[in-house]
Motif scaffolding. Structure first.
Motif, short mmCIF file in Angstrom:
data_model
loop_
_atom_site.label_atom_id
_atom_site.label_comp_id
_atom_site.label_asym_id
_atom_site.label_seq_id
_atom_site.Cartn_x
_atom_site.Cartn_y
_atom_site.Cartn_z
N LEU A 122 -6.14 19.77 12.04
CA LEU A 122 -5.88 18.91 10.89
C LEU A 122 -4.40 18.93 10.51
CD1 LEU A 122 -6.75 17.10 8.57
CD2 LEU A 122 -7.42 19.13 7.29
N TYR A 123 -3.79 20.11 10.57
CA TYR A 123 -2.37 20.24 10.23
C TYR A 123 -1.51 19.41 11.19
CZ TYR A 123 2.22 22.45 9.69
OH TYR A 123 3.55 22.67 9.49
N THR A 124 -1.83 19.48 12.49
CA THR A 124 -1.05 18.73 13.49
C THR A 124 -1.28 17.23 13.35
OG1 THR A 124 -1.31 20.60 15.01
CG2 THR A 124 -0.57 18.52 15.94
N VAL A 125 -2.51 16.83 13.08
CA VAL A 125 -2.79 15.41 12.89
C VAL A 125 -2.01 14.88 11.70
CG1 VAL A 125 -4.58 13.76 12.22
CG2 VAL A 125 -5.05 15.40 14.01
N ARG A 126 -1.93 15.66 10.63
CA ARG A 126 -1.16 15.24 9.45
C ARG A 126 0.32 15.09 9.80
NH1 ARG A 126 -4.20 19.02 5.03
NH2 ARG A 126 -5.15 17.37 3.77
N GLN A 127 0.85 16.03 10.54
CA GLN A 127 2.26 15.93 10.94
C GLN A 127 2.51 14.66 11.76
OE1 GLN A 127 2.78 19.84 12.87
NE2 GLN A 127 4.44 20.19 11.42
N LEU A 128 1.65 14.42 12.74
CA LEU A 128 1.84 13.27 13.62
C LEU A 128 1.68 11.95 12.85
CD1 LEU A 128 -0.04 14.53 16.80
CD2 LEU A 128 2.42 14.15 16.58
N CYS A 129 0.72 11.89 11.94
CA CYS A 129 0.53 10.66 11.15
C CYS A 129 1.70 10.43 10.21
CB CYS A 129 -0.78 10.74 10.36
SG CYS A 129 -2.26 10.54 11.37
N GLU A 161 0.85 -1.18 0.00
CA GLU A 161 0.00 0.00 0.00
C GLU A 161 0.90 1.24 0.00
OE1 GLU A 161 -2.81 -0.07 3.13
OE2 GLU A 161 -3.69 -1.99 2.54
N ILE A 162 0.85 1.99 -1.10
CA ILE A 162 1.72 3.15 -1.27
C ILE A 162 0.86 4.40 -1.38
CG2 ILE A 162 3.50 4.21 -2.71
CD1 ILE A 162 4.23 1.43 -3.69
N GLU A 163 1.13 5.37 -0.53
CA GLU A 163 0.41 6.63 -0.54
C GLU A 163 1.26 7.72 -1.18
OE1 GLU A 163 -2.27 7.32 3.11
OE2 GLU A 163 -0.48 6.35 3.90
N ALA A 164 0.60 8.69 -1.77
CA ALA A 164 1.32 9.84 -2.32
C ALA A 164 2.01 10.61 -1.21
CB ALA A 164 0.37 10.75 -3.09
N SER A 165 1.43 10.59 -0.04
CA SER A 165 2.02 11.24 1.13
C SER A 165 1.91 10.31 2.32
CB SER A 165 1.30 12.55 1.44
OG SER A 165 1.75 13.10 2.66
N PRO A 166 2.98 10.08 3.04
CA PRO A 166 2.94 9.15 4.18
C PRO A 166 1.91 9.56 5.21
CG PRO A 166 5.20 9.74 3.64
CD PRO A 166 4.33 10.63 2.83
N GLY A 167 1.03 8.64 5.56
CA GLY A 167 0.07 8.87 6.63
C GLY A 167 -1.09 9.77 6.29
N GLU A 168 -1.24 10.18 5.02
CA GLU A 168 -2.29 11.12 4.67
C GLU A 168 -3.68 10.54 4.87
OE1 GLU A 168 -4.04 14.70 3.07
OE2 GLU A 168 -2.22 14.14 4.15
N SER A 169 -3.90 9.33 4.39
CA SER A 169 -5.23 8.72 4.54
C SER A 169 -5.57 8.49 6.00
CB SER A 169 -5.29 7.40 3.77
OG SER A 169 -4.35 6.48 4.27
#
Length: 955
Positions: free
Chosen positions: A376-383, A343-351
């Protein structure tokens, strides 16, 4: 004759000699001084260099100690692998390349043995013939951990016509997971292959598994096929899957534990499946479990194939008949065509970030727009950080940092390392996770990189560029703090530019709600939408040629397989019945069933995806008399996700109206143990089922590690259920059963290796309150035999209590008293207190009273009817859903208005559906006033007159 030297000349020479000696001595002294100075200078320089080097070394040591990563001190078994086919990079997985295929590299979407497998799909019957006696398992087995032993095993397997296979996996301490053990059983011997010691040599088995003349027997091979490809490039050709055979045979269960118990009389503890299969040596219990899973596969397969052949023999052998053996073989070999993909994402952890954001919104509502954007920005960083940390350290994502912890960190934004640590611990303690979890909180990964999380939350970790590159260089760069290994090395070599997190931040400013909603919607569509057409528009004709109805292929095949019809049309298929049906569509005054139907949303016409939607909610319909529901399709329509959401919201709103109208609350609010005094007021006694379960789970999992204050708080909740007395671990286990959903109970039974069938029953206490003539309060009267083990899955997905100790819409509280059969203090009669009574038996004994198990009173009159035909309806109620509410609404309608009341009730729900969606694509003949009347044949299971006659004959 000697010549004397001249005296004057000798004197000058002596003076000069002295001068020369003096000058020479002076020069020697100067030279020594310079040498000494040079030596001293060099010594000082050397000392200075040594001091500098030592100072820098100590500084580096201090830095490394402060940023040390646990991966340096905790080696993993997989670190010994020299060759890995699937690393943790974002590069796609490369499948086996066959030279015979004519290409140098096999594409990732092509199966190297597709031709061989396809050849088996058309006409292949597995040949597994064993003796009548099952193969008993002795103490002898072969442990294979050397390459020489593996080659010898290949020679043995090459001479076999079939063998059983199973695998054990480890996924907690690995990003992709890996195979820890492979079990192979022949008729003569059991082999356990140490795939950790032989990881780099397992390709030796490739020819045997790809040999189409040797049948490989698995159970539930869907994952095993992919795992063997991922780890060893082993592709299976010629497979017989016993779980697929169970599907064809319509077995009540298809688990291996069920088959072992049914055919071999062997019990197995599936809890061992989650053991750490990396450990060496394996315990005796683990060895026995691993051998059991593979040893009996051949005997079970032989039994199942015999049953399949018997069904084939019982049916005609003409070409238009269903061939059971061929179908089981076809389904099994279809599994072999699967291909492993990363499973490859365009951005790590985005989904993961968008999914968490959406879940957070649905649970807590929307914060202000500024907080929403920052969240949302912080959640994206942490994921993103979590995804990369999992890949770098070769750990599972759930091991690195839990979803609940990410939400808590993004919401609270703790500043210091200690605050971050405490936030994660407290969140994980309160989270409702599995009891058998062995994940430390926080994980060693988090403890080694607390400073990174602190800087990330303060927006100091990434000043420019993207977070992917920053984290990668910080962990695996020249001075990286983490250990470089075969799994994460490709992250550096094959790293591709990633979208910068800065661009995410700017894009999220526009409408983060839209992004999360879109991701959530796409995920929902992919997971829950129908994977194939619902309406096949196959036709059934009467023996006089008149069209009776449209149906699917499965129903068509049912008639053909039993010689009840003949095929009269090919495409779309049509059959003619060889008997006279009981009813005709015109008898019901409705042509709905003789209309073809389109696979589109009836609301908006969307055809790319659709879900089934029940216009009459299941919590009511499941309690209808059988002859009023009888699997009719009129009230089951297709809706797209958007229309489904609108219709569901309207239905939930109308449920509340129904609850208010009939005075029947939607939820069971509180439960009490029989040890608690029932004379207490409703406000004092009992606790909500959900709150009780949450407290029991937390105490069982984290009790000893909890902060004292939190542990006492949760203990008080459980003690409130038990009337304030001191509680034990057994009490916690019992309390956990009260709030547990049916499917969770069954899963918990398998994990624990125990059954709750004889442990828990439920009785219901009546809270007294004032009743009103036009708006009666819903209160529950005594219940003798409602057992929690009988709760049905149909309510597990209905509606759950989202709050604690909520009252219903009328200010009333439903109080449920649970009974424990093992309680010595229970002075009830034998029927309710005997701990040895089997649930099924007690249900059978109480069928005549099931309709009154949970009943409401209104204006002093009981709604239960002891002589009602509903007394024989099998009721399964959940304490957490709308099940009890639905049952009592239906009972009330039947008692007050009979079946006409049910039909009017259905019409009300159809009207709600039409008023809400205003559907433009309903099938022809669909009508709000659809009667639902239907005539049934003499032998139909839905013939209620037949049931009444049978009951009369018994009397």
């Amino acid at each position: 004759g000697s010549k004397p030297p001249p005296q004057p000349f000798s004197r000058r020479t002596t003076k000069q000699t002295q001068l020369l000696k003096t000058e020479k001595k002076k020069m020697n002294n100067e030279r020594k001084t310079r040498v000494a100075f040079t030596i001293a200078t060099l010594a000082a320089a050397i000392i200075s260099i040594i001091f500098t080097v030592r100072r820098r070394t100590r500084r580096k040591q201090r830095v490394s100690l402060s940023n040390s990563c646990f991966s340096h001190s905790e080696p993993k078994p997989q670190s010994t692998f020299k060759r890995v086919l699937a690393d943790n990079s974002y590069s796609p997985f490369k499948h086996l390349s066959l030279k015979a295929s004519g290409s140098s590299e096999n594409g990732s979407n092509l199966h190297p043995f597709e031709a061989e497998i396809t050849a088996l799909l058309s006409n292949h019957q597995p040949e597994i013939e064993l003796g009548a006696e099952k193969l008993e398992m002795n103490d002898s087995y072969v442990w294979v951990d050397t390459e020489m032993q593996l080659k010898e095993l290949v020679n043995v397997l090459s001479k076999e016509r079939f063998f059983g296979v199973d695998t054990e996996q480890h996924s907690l301490h690995s990003f992709l997971g890996f195979t820890g053990l492979v079990q192979i059983s022949t008729q003569q011997e059991d082999y356990l292959i140490d795939t950790i010691a032989l990881h780099d040599s397992m390709e030796i088995l490739q020819p045997v598994f790809a040999n189409p003349s040797i049948c490989k027997v698995f159970h539930g091979a869907d994952n095993d096929v992919l795992w063997l490809q991922r780890d060893f490039h082993i592709y299976i050709v010629n497979l017989f899957d016993t779980s697929k055979a169970c599907e064809v045979l319509s077995k009540p269960q298809k688990s291996l534990a069920y088959l072992l118990e049914t055919y071999c009389g062997v019990m197995t503890n599936k809890l061992l499946q989650r053991e750490d299969w990396r450990q060496r040596p394996l315990s005796e219990e683990m060895v026995h479990y691993a051998r059991t899973d593979a040893h009996y596969l051949l005997y079970i397969a032989n039994c199942l194939i015999a049953e399949l052949k018997q069904l084939d023999n019982d049916n005609s052998c003409s070409d238009d008949k269903f061939h059971f053996v061929l179908e089981a073989s076809r389904r099994s070999n279809m599994t072999c065509l699967q291909l492993f993909t990363k499973e490859i994402e365009a951005s790590p952890g985005e989904s993961a970030a968008l999914s968490l954001f959406s879940r957070h919104q649905s649970n807590q509502g929307f914060p202000s727009i500024s907080n929403e954007t920052q969240f949302l920005y912080t959640v994206r960083q942490l994921c993103t950080w979590r995804d990369l940390m999992a890949r770098i350290h070769d750990e599972s994502i759930k091991y690195v940092l839990s979803d609940q912890a990410i939400i808590a960190l993004a919401s609270q934004l703790p500043a210091s390392n200690s605050e971050i640590y405490n936030t994660i611990v407290q969140t994980d303690v309160n989270a409702e996770t599995g009891l058998s979890s062995c994940i430390p909180s926080p994980s060693p990964v988090v403890c080694s990189h607390l400073s990174d999380i602190s800087r990330l939350l303060a927006n100091e970790l990434v000043n420019h560029g993207d977070i992917y590159s920053v984290i990668l260089q910080k962990c695996l760069g020249q001075n990286g703090s983490c250990k470089l290994n075969i799994f994460n090395y490709a992250l550096l070599v094959n790293s591709n530019p990633r979208p910068t997190l800065l661009s995410y931040k700017h894009s999220s400013l526009k409408n983060p709600r839209q992004h999360s909603r879109k991701a959530s919607r796409n995920s929902f569509v992919k997971k829950f939408s129908c994977k194939s057409p619902v309406y096949h528009n196959c036709r059934i004709f009467a023996n006089d040629g008149r069209l009776l109805c449209y149906c699917d292929r499965k129903k068509l095949e049912w008639y053909l397989n039993r010689d009840l019809a003949k095929l009269v049309e090919e495409e779309p298929p049509g059959i003619m019945l060889l008997f006279e049906p009981k009813g005709r569509p015109e008898d019901e005054g409705n042509d709905f069933y003789i209309q073809s139907k389109k696979n589109i949303c009836v609301g908006c016409g969307e055809g790319s995806h659709y879900l089934r939607y029940r216009i009459i909610p299941s919590c009511y319909r499941i309690h209808f008399p059988e002859h009023l529901k009888s699997h009719r399709s009129h009230d089951i329509v297709l809706l797209c996700v958007d229309c489904h959401e609108v219709a569901h919201a309207a239905a939930e709103k109308y449920k509340r109206k129904i609850a208010s109208e009939y005075g029947i609350p939607l939820y069971v609010r509180r439960v009490i143990h029989p040890g608690q005094e029932t004379e207490k007021s409703n406000d004092e006694g009992g606790v909500s089922p959900l709150q009780l379960r949450s407290a029991a789970v937390a105490l069982l999992r984290h009790g000893p590690r909890m902060p004292l204050e939190r542990r006492e708080e949760l203990t008080e909740i459980v003690k409130k259920y038990y009337g304030g007395r001191e509680i034990s671990e057994e009490d916690l286990e019992s309390a956990l059963q009260v709030g547990m959903r049916p499917y969770e109970r069954r899963r918990y039974e398998k994990k624990r290796g125990v059954t709750f069938k004889h442990s828990t029953g439920n009785a219901v206490a009546v809270p007294q309150g004032e009743n009103h003539a036009d708006h009666a309060a819903g209160i529950i009267s005594n219940v003798d035999t409602l057992n929690i083990d009988t709760l049905d899955d149909s309510y597990a997905n209905e509606d759950t209590v989202s709050g604690d100790n909520r009252e219903d819409d009328f200010g009333n509280t439903i109080l449920v008293k649970t009974t424990n059969d093992d309680d010595d203090d229970n002075d009830n009669d034998d029927e309710t207190s005997n701990s040895a009574v089997n649930v099924d038996e007690s249900l059978s004994k109480s069928q005549s009273n099931v309709a009154g198990d949970l009943s409401y009173s209104r204006d002093g009159e009981s709604l239960r009817d002891e002589d009602s035909t509903q007394a024989k309806h099998h009721s399964k109620l959940s304490l957490l859903g709308h099940g009890p509410h639905g049952k009592h609404v239906v009972d009330h309608l039947l008692n007050e208005y009979g079946e006409d009341g049910i039909r009017e009730f259905c019409q009300r729900w159809r009207q709600v559906f039409v008023d809400t969606l205003k559907p433009r694509f309903l099938p022809g003949g669909w009508d709000i006033k659809h009667s639902g009347k239907r005539d049934f044949g003499e032998f139909s299971v839905y013939n209620h007159l037949k049931g009444a006659a049978a009951a009369a004959s018994l009397e």
